[in-house]
Write a protein that holds these residues in place. Structure first.
Motif, mmCIF file in Angstrom:
data_model
loop_
_atom_site.group_PDB
_atom_site.id
_atom_site.type_symbol
_atom_site.label_atom_id
_atom_site.label_comp_id
_atom_site.label_asym_id
_atom_site.label_seq_id
_atom_site.Cartn_x
_atom_site.Cartn_y
_atom_site.Cartn_z
ATOM 1 N N THR A 1 -16.603 -3.022 6.532
ATOM 2 C CA THR A 1 -16.878 -1.333 6.559
ATOM 3 C C THR A 1 -18.288 -1.313 6.597
ATOM 4 O O THR A 1 -18.565 0.060 6.701
ATOM 5 C CB THR A 1 -16.151 -0.633 5.386
ATOM 6 N N ILE A 2 -19.135 -2.044 6.068
ATOM 7 C CA ILE A 2 -20.606 -1.840 6.156
ATOM 8 C C ILE A 2 -20.936 -2.821 7.582
ATOM 9 O O ILE A 2 -20.754 -4.014 7.503
ATOM 10 C CB ILE A 2 -21.238 -2.389 5.192
ATOM 11 N N GLY A 3 -21.683 -1.932 8.367
ATOM 12 C CA GLY A 3 -21.978 -2.992 9.584
ATOM 13 C C GLY A 3 -23.633 -3.321 9.355
ATOM 14 O O GLY A 3 -24.292 -2.172 8.754
ATOM 15 N N PHE A 4 -24.092 -4.232 10.091
ATOM 16 C CA PHE A 4 -25.508 -4.505 9.949
ATOM 17 C C PHE A 4 -25.914 -5.182 11.053
ATOM 18 O O PHE A 4 -24.981 -6.215 11.489
ATOM 19 C CB PHE A 4 -25.759 -5.342 8.658
ATOM 20 N N ARG A 5 -27.087 -4.881 11.818
ATOM 21 C CA ARG A 5 -27.615 -5.655 12.789
ATOM 22 C C ARG A 5 -29.097 -5.601 13.177
ATOM 23 O O ARG A 5 -29.452 -4.372 12.915
ATOM 24 C CB ARG A 5 -26.731 -5.524 14.255
ATOM 25 N N GLN A 6 -29.756 -6.520 13.229
ATOM 26 C CA GLN A 6 -31.184 -6.760 13.511
ATOM 27 C C GLN A 6 -31.299 -6.872 15.092
ATOM 28 O O GLN A 6 -30.740 -7.644 15.506
ATOM 29 C CB GLN A 6 -31.835 -7.585 13.007
ATOM 30 N N HIS A 7 -32.082 -5.928 15.822
ATOM 31 C CA HIS A 7 -32.118 -5.963 17.305
ATOM 32 C C HIS A 7 -33.676 -6.319 17.477
ATOM 33 O O HIS A 7 -34.476 -6.275 16.517
ATOM 34 C CB HIS A 7 -31.948 -4.672 17.800
ATOM 35 N N GLN A 8 -34.145 -6.670 18.852
ATOM 36 C CA GLN A 8 -35.193 -7.003 19.156
ATOM 37 C C GLN A 8 -36.313 -5.903 19.723
ATOM 38 O O GLN A 8 -37.304 -6.207 20.212
ATOM 39 C CB GLN A 8 -35.483 -8.173 19.905
ATOM 40 N N GLY B 1 -41.309 -4.373 10.636
ATOM 41 C CA GLY B 1 -41.372 -5.085 9.257
ATOM 42 C C GLY B 1 -41.692 -3.883 8.148
ATOM 43 O O GLY B 1 -41.609 -3.938 7.241
ATOM 44 N N TRP B 2 -42.362 -2.953 8.625
ATOM 45 C CA TRP B 2 -42.796 -1.596 7.868
ATOM 46 C C TRP B 2 -41.453 -1.233 7.123
ATOM 47 O O TRP B 2 -41.496 -0.807 6.057
ATOM 48 C CB TRP B 2 -43.370 -0.642 8.736
ATOM 49 N N VAL B 3 -40.357 -1.266 7.695
ATOM 50 C CA VAL B 3 -39.036 -0.719 7.349
ATOM 51 C C VAL B 3 -38.255 -1.913 6.375
ATOM 52 O O VAL B 3 -37.183 -1.550 5.991
ATOM 53 C CB VAL B 3 -38.119 -0.048 8.275
ATOM 54 N N ASP B 4 -38.855 -2.993 6.311
ATOM 55 C CA ASP B 4 -38.191 -3.934 5.604
ATOM 56 C C ASP B 4 -36.703 -4.298 5.726
ATOM 57 O O ASP B 4 -35.800 -3.933 5.192
ATOM 58 C CB ASP B 4 -38.267 -3.780 4.097
ATOM 59 N N PRO B 5 -36.437 -4.806 6.977
ATOM 60 C CA PRO B 5 -34.926 -5.035 7.395
ATOM 61 C C PRO B 5 -34.178 -5.602 6.558
ATOM 62 O O PRO B 5 -33.003 -5.241 6.373
ATOM 63 C CB PRO B 5 -35.048 -5.752 8.817
ATOM 64 N N LYS B 6 -34.756 -6.882 6.007
ATOM 65 C CA LYS B 6 -33.772 -7.565 5.166
ATOM 66 C C LYS B 6 -33.673 -6.708 3.765
ATOM 67 O O LYS B 6 -32.738 -7.055 3.037
ATOM 68 C CB LYS B 6 -34.606 -8.990 4.603
ATOM 69 N N GLY B 7 -34.445 -6.072 3.266
ATOM 70 C CA GLY B 7 -34.484 -5.209 2.137
ATOM 71 C C GLY B 7 -33.207 -4.393 2.271
ATOM 72 O O GLY B 7 -32.555 -3.783 1.475
ATOM 73 N N SER B 8 -32.997 -3.877 3.649
ATOM 74 C CA SER B 8 -31.885 -3.010 3.822
ATOM 75 C C SER B 8 -30.600 -3.685 3.967
ATOM 76 O O SER B 8 -29.511 -3.340 3.102
ATOM 77 C CB SER B 8 -31.956 -2.381 5.336
ATOM 78 N N PHE C 1 -28.130 -13.292 5.040
ATOM 79 C CA PHE C 1 -28.994 -12.392 6.112
ATOM 80 C C PHE C 1 -28.695 -13.107 7.558
ATOM 81 O O PHE C 1 -29.220 -14.018 7.715
ATOM 82 C CB PHE C 1 -30.483 -12.542 5.833
ATOM 83 N N PRO C 2 -28.126 -12.188 8.451
ATOM 84 C CA PRO C 2 -27.594 -12.726 9.603
ATOM 85 C C PRO C 2 -28.940 -13.154 10.536
ATOM 86 O O PRO C 2 -30.107 -12.272 10.713
ATOM 87 C CB PRO C 2 -26.843 -11.785 10.388
ATOM 88 N N PRO C 3 -28.938 -14.019 11.426
ATOM 89 C CA PRO C 3 -29.695 -14.165 12.484
ATOM 90 C C PRO C 3 -30.065 -12.895 13.262
ATOM 91 O O PRO C 3 -28.972 -11.989 13.573
ATOM 92 C CB PRO C 3 -29.397 -15.277 13.359
ATOM 93 N N VAL C 4 -31.113 -12.769 13.887
ATOM 94 C CA VAL C 4 -31.396 -11.572 14.733
ATOM 95 C C VAL C 4 -30.434 -11.456 15.994
ATOM 96 O O VAL C 4 -29.942 -12.453 16.542
ATOM 97 C CB VAL C 4 -32.974 -11.734 15.491
ATOM 98 N N LEU C 5 -29.900 -10.326 16.268
ATOM 99 C CA LEU C 5 -29.209 -10.089 17.348
ATOM 100 C C LEU C 5 -27.523 -10.300 16.886
ATOM 101 O O LEU C 5 -26.698 -10.237 17.997
ATOM 102 C CB LEU C 5 -29.381 -10.758 18.725
ATOM 103 N N THR C 6 -27.048 -10.672 15.606
ATOM 104 C CA THR C 6 -26.252 -11.044 15.255
ATOM 105 C C THR C 6 -25.270 -9.887 14.779
ATOM 106 O O THR C 6 -25.780 -9.677 13.558
ATOM 107 C CB THR C 6 -25.994 -12.233 14.266
ATOM 108 N N PRO C 7 -24.156 -9.276 15.261
ATOM 109 C CA PRO C 7 -23.609 -8.124 14.608
ATOM 110 C C PRO C 7 -22.858 -8.658 13.374
ATOM 111 O O PRO C 7 -22.184 -9.488 13.719
ATOM 112 C CB PRO C 7 -22.910 -7.408 15.775
ATOM 113 N N VAL C 8 -22.869 -7.689 12.419
ATOM 114 C CA VAL C 8 -22.019 -8.136 11.172
ATOM 115 C C VAL C 8 -21.112 -6.678 11.075
ATOM 116 O O VAL C 8 -21.632 -5.650 10.580
ATOM 117 C CB VAL C 8 -22.780 -8.415 9.718
#
Ligand code: GCU
Length: 446
Positions: free
Chosen positions: A416-423, A374-381, A405-412
């Motif tokens: 040309t911009i990729g985003f993914r939150q992992h666990q 959380g310190w890195v603010d995933p959603k802010g990125s 904002f995609p659910p966790v583990l869902t690759p976007v």
């Protein structure tokens, strides 16, 4: 919430060029920061404290509540300083992009001075080996900074890389900001991450991989600004408020490593990428923004000062970045925004840094709040990436594949911009397979 802090303390203990050097000299760092505050006319007592990531009861406890993050109003991306809208790629390249670069140079990361040293690369070792079930060639280089103008400071940049020996044609390569070979974080050994490590995944995916040792370019400590490439460039003076900070120096060092990599006929210089985690994630993003030769970036958990929006109140805040252990990452001018001025006064925000990467592909990742990132603010990125996307579209490329904002583990990774939150918390390990998939498709790796 503060997994990052342990990593941070460990990285700080690394001295320039040596594996595990002495503790950082905070006395010197504090004196250097004080001198910059004096020069800017800022009383140290007027500096805002950062967020407290350890004590939930503190009045300035880090916020992890989305409802309190605030609705950041961002500085306009596609309007030039005179107020006109950017309506063509030409206007982006000729007018708006240079305006944004100028703001990041002056207020955030600092300028590379004309006195930055020339780096002379030397191959120090070459080996043939077998990795990921294939024959590989491994090379170690040293890049010595010309310090004849100021021999009191020195820098020897360490670069190493591995490429498949039997590849038909040139290979793409991902360069990481990292540590000296054999480096281990202090404390009990960590259990190995499950599955193949990144180098093995990269080789299997058709890439070479490399590491440039960040601290061999510039020590991660304000007390070390009189040494390393910054020290050579300063020639005994203190930094001026617009001179480069350590993130800009690391990015510059990665660009010098690019120069060396591009000379190897086995490597495809049009497909060299850059990767980093945490403070090295910030450095990787700065590298992508400033050096357009890098074809792709993997920006992991870069947080404040990286991909996360300064204007959101979530996790780390600017006050932390201005403190004695982090101010050196930035230009001296950055300190102004922790005293008389605030985040809202910054002429730019991180969406504009990300936008400097367009139209090249970039992948932004982070862990989750629940698993300690959380310190890195995933959603802010994510929000910064989303706000940057119109520049890709202006330049004729798809931006980000979603507005939600995609659910966790869902690759976007459609755009040309990729985003993914992992666990996996504060690491890049869990996002490597997704990044490699993204990179293979964007760079046409077969
Ligand atoms: C600290 C710091 C972050 C940084 C991190 C790291 O947590 O506050 O900004 O990214 O260290 O690099 O490990």
């Amino acid at each position: 919430m503060r997994v990052a802090a342990a990593v941070c303390a460990a990285i700080l203990m690394l001295g320039a060029g040596s594996a595990l050097a002495q503790q950082p000299d905070y006395t010197k760092a504090n004196a250097d920061r004080q001198a910059m505050l004096d020069r800017l006319g800022i009383p140290a007592s007027s500096l805002r404290p950062g967020a407290d990531g350890f004590n939930r009861q503190a009045p300035n406890a880090a916020n992890y509540d989305e409802a309190k993050a605030g609705d950041a109003e961002l500085p306009g991306l596609l309007f030039v300083a005179t107020g006109d809208r950017v309506t063509s790629p030409r206007m982006w390249w000729r007018v708006r992009r240079p305006e944004i670069v100028e703001a990041f140079d002056r207020e955030i990361y600092g300028r590379v001075p004309a006195t930055a040293p020339v780096i002379r690369w030397k191959l120090v070792k070459e080996e043939r080996a077998s990795e990921a079930g294939m024959p590989v060639i491994k090379r170690w280089y040293e890049g010595t900074a010309d310090n004849r103008a100021w021999p009191q400071a020195k820098a020897v940049i360490q670069l190493r890389y591995t490429v498949p020996a039997g590849a038909r044609g040139k290979v793409p390569l991902i360069l990481s900001f990292g540590f000296p070979e054999g480096f281990r974080f202090p404390g009990p050994p960590r259990p190995p991450e499950p599955g193949p490590a990144a180098p093995e995944q990269l080789l299997a995916g058709g890439f070479g991989y490399g590491v440039v040792v960040a601290n061999s370019i510039q020590a991660d400590n304000g007390g070390g600004l009189d040494d390393g490439v910054i020290g050579i460039s300063l020639r005994g003076k203190l930094r001026s408020p617009e001179d480069w900070g350590v993130l800009r120096a690391w990015a510059w060092g990665a660009a010098r490593a690019f120069d060396a990599l591009a000379k190897d006929p086995r490597i495809d210089a049009r497909r060299i990428g850059i990767e980093g985690l945490s403070r090295y994630g910030k450095a990787a993003l700065v590298t992508m923004a400033y050096d357009q030769r890098f074809a792709i970036g993997f920006i992991g958990s870069s947080g404040a000062g990286g991909a996360a929006l300064y204007r959101r109140n979530f996790g780390e805040r600017m006050g932390n970045l201005c403190a004695g252990g982090e101010y050196h990452w930035f230009a001296g001018n950055f300190l102004k925004y922790c005293a008389k001025l605030s985040e809202a006064d910054l002429p730019v925000d991180s969406h504009q840094l990300i936008a400097l990467v367009a139209p090249r592909p970039i992948f932004i990742g982070a862990g989750t709040v629940e698993t300690g990132d959380g310190w890195v603010d995933p959603k802010g990125s994510f929000l910064a990436a989303r706000a940057a996307a119109p520049v890709w579209e202006l330049l004729g490329k798809p931006g980000l594949g979603t507005r939600e904002f995609p659910p966790v583990l869902t690759p976007v990774i459609e755009g040309t911009i990729g985003f993914r939150q992992h666990q996996g918390g504060h690491n890049n390990h869990d996002n490597w397979p997704t990044f490699i998939r993204f990179a293979r498709s964007k760079l046409g790796v077969r």
